[in-house]
Design an enzyme around this catalytic site. Structure first.
Site, PDB file in Angstrom:
ATOM      1  N   LYS A  25     -12.442  -0.338   0.602  1.00 25.06           N
ATOM      2  CA  LYS A  25     -11.667   0.387  -0.404  1.00 25.06           C
ATOM      3  C   LYS A  25     -12.437   0.371  -1.726  1.00 25.06           C
ATOM      4  O   LYS A  25     -13.442   1.048  -1.843  1.00 25.06           O
ATOM      5  CB  LYS A  25     -10.262  -0.212  -0.507  1.00 25.06           C
ATOM      6  CG  LYS A  25      -9.443   0.021   0.775  1.00 25.06           C
ATOM      7  CD  LYS A  25      -8.056  -0.524   0.682  1.00 25.06           C
ATOM      8  CE  LYS A  25      -7.192  -0.117   1.861  1.00 25.06           C
ATOM      9  NZ  LYS A  25      -7.723  -0.403   3.190  1.00 25.06           N
TER      10      LYS A  25
ATOM     11  N   SER B 109       0.789  -1.234   0.000  1.00 29.59           N
ATOM     12  CA  SER B 109       0.000   0.000   0.000  1.00 29.59           C
ATOM     13  C   SER B 109       0.819   1.281   0.000  1.00 29.59           C
ATOM     14  O   SER B 109       0.324   2.325  -0.415  1.00 29.59           O
ATOM     15  CB  SER B 109      -0.946   0.009   1.205  1.00 29.59           C
ATOM     16  OG  SER B 109      -0.219  -0.025   2.419  1.00 29.59           O
TER      17      SER B 109
ATOM     18  N   HIS C   9      -5.786  -3.898  -1.651  1.00 28.98           N
ATOM     19  CA  HIS C   9      -5.544  -2.816  -2.612  1.00 28.98           C
ATOM     20  C   HIS C   9      -5.573  -3.315  -4.046  1.00 28.98           C
ATOM     21  O   HIS C   9      -4.898  -2.744  -4.919  1.00 28.98           O
ATOM     22  CB  HIS C   9      -4.217  -2.133  -2.302  1.00 28.98           C
ATOM     23  CG  HIS C   9      -4.265  -1.246  -1.100  1.00 28.98           C
ATOM     24  ND1 HIS C   9      -4.699   0.064  -1.139  1.00 28.98           N
ATOM     25  CD2 HIS C   9      -3.966  -1.498   0.201  1.00 28.98           C
ATOM     26  CE1 HIS C   9      -4.641   0.586   0.067  1.00 28.98           C
ATOM     27  NE2 HIS C   9      -4.198  -0.336   0.904  1.00 28.98           N
TER      28      HIS C   9
END
Length: 400
Positions: A245, A186, A214
């Site tokens: 996310k 990340s 991610h």
């Protein structure tokens, strides 16, 4: 008692501030989107948001909001219980089934966050007879989860396959071995070499776990993450991830894995057994998120285009960006105080970003981690680049 501690804590906070490492919290008064309004902690007003993990722009997508609103009426606000008591609704089972199918795994178990998911895996599966081999740059939740287990702990340098193989050779006496890596790291935007990791796992009879927080939703041809990108969906044993996310941006996490692993987690995983069920409104809205991802490539294509544009324009302007094609685009500054000052100047110019410094990243590697979104327009991206150029000039440059 606290009076004797207060001065020491205040001194520590002062040291953090003097070192340029203090992390202020800005307050926004609007939904999460490509543009937000800052109400406290910075210059008030509307700014372009380039620091959220809202990769696909779904945090305020009308279809997702509508699904959440309908779910409130149908399923209620909260469960007020853990799953095994009276905290399981049809919507939780539906989401687990959809995630399993989407990720190509046999079963899925929901958690209140991916931090909890990672915290609940290791001590459930591993004990002192086992070994876990972890990438040195893995997320803090993986590190903390490993600490909770009694397994022997081994690390290998970031994406260093030779060192990983050496750790596998050193642990051949273990009953079980688990290689664990972030799918995308990340702070850097680097992608783990999963095909090669799986090859080593096969050679040395180890399991593979990937935290794909991610990546799921936008990486890979179908947005199924780094295992799909590398063609190893059937070779990864455990996938952890988040709903906070790309998949809507709310909260919640999951473990998608072999059927027997998920069954054991339901019986023994402490964060699952002792935490309230995921709010039904999030579970229901997440089903709509999966519908959007599976029926259209438009958002992913827009994200790719915005990422390419930003990276190329910033490179042309002379900024140092770590290589790659992930929408995490770290603009390297080096000095923590300068990164913080640059973020302040960018906010004054209408661009909301954050300076990352120690302990989030190593000393001397402070950066502005820009995060592109499908919600950004071409004009938004170009405006952000112009703001970086102007802010750098206002600082007299970033060198020295």
């Amino acid at each position: 008692m606290f009076d004797s501690v207060r001065e020491d804590i205040a001194s520590t906070l002062a040291e953090i501030t003097e070192a340029g490492l203090f992390k202020p919290e800005r307050v926004i008064g609007t939904p999460q989107s490509a543009a937000v309004t800052v109400t406290a902690g910075g210059r008030p007003g509307e700014v372009l948001n380039f620091c959220a993990n809202n990769y696909l722009g779904l945090a305020d997508h009308p279809a997702v909001v509508a699904a959440a609103r309908e779910a409130l009426d149908r399923w209620g606000y909260g469960m007020a219980s853990v799953r095994f008591i009276c905290g399981t609704q049809d919507v939780h089972k539906q989401l687990e089934e959809r995630l399993s199918a989407f990720l190509g795994q046999e079963d899925t178990i929901l958690y209140s966050s991916c931090f909890d998911a990672n915290g609940g895996v290791f001590e459930t599966l591993l004990d002192e007879r086992d070994a876990v081999i972890s990438d040195a740059l893995n997320h803090a939740s993986i590190i903390d989860g490993i600490r909770l287990s009694k397994a022997r702990r081994h690390r290998y340098a970031n994406r260093d396959l030779a060192e990983l193989e050496q750790r596998l050779k050193e642990t051949q006496d273990a009953r079980r071995r688990l290689i664990v890596t972030d799918g995308v790291f990340s702070m850097d935007g680097y992608v783990a070499p999963l095909r090669e990791i799986c090859d080593l796992a096969d050679r040395y009879d180890a399991m593979v776990m990937v935290d794909d927080s991610h990546a799921v939703g936008f990486v890979g041809p179908g947005g199924r993450g780094t295992p799909e990108l590398h063609g190893v969906m059937d070779r990864v044993d455990i996938i952890t991830g988040t709903l906070g996310k790309a998949l809507g941006g709310a909260s919640g996490g999951y473990v998608a894995a072999r059927r027997e692993i998920v069954a054991l987690l339901r019986q023994r995983s402490r964060p699952y057994l002792f935490s309230n069920s995921l709010a039904p409104v999030i579970a229901a809205a997440s089903l709509t998120v999966l519908d959007l991802i599976e029926t259209s490539h438009e958002l992913r294509e827009r994200l790719v285009a915005n990422t390419k544009l930003f990276r190329s324009k910033m490179t042309e302007a002379g900024f140092e960006i770590l290589p790659g094609d992930h929408p995490i685009a770290p603009v390297m500054i080096g000095d923590a105080a300068k990164a913080g000052k640059l973020a302040e100047l960018l906010l004054e110019r209408g661009v909301y970003v954050i300076g990352f410094s120690f302990p989030v990243v190593p000393h001397g590697q402070a950066r502005i981690r820009v995060q592109l979104s499908a919600a950004h327009s071409t004009e938004d991206v170009e405006r952000a680049v112009a703001a970086f150029v102007d802010a750098r000039a206002a600082m007299g440059g970033l060198d020295g």
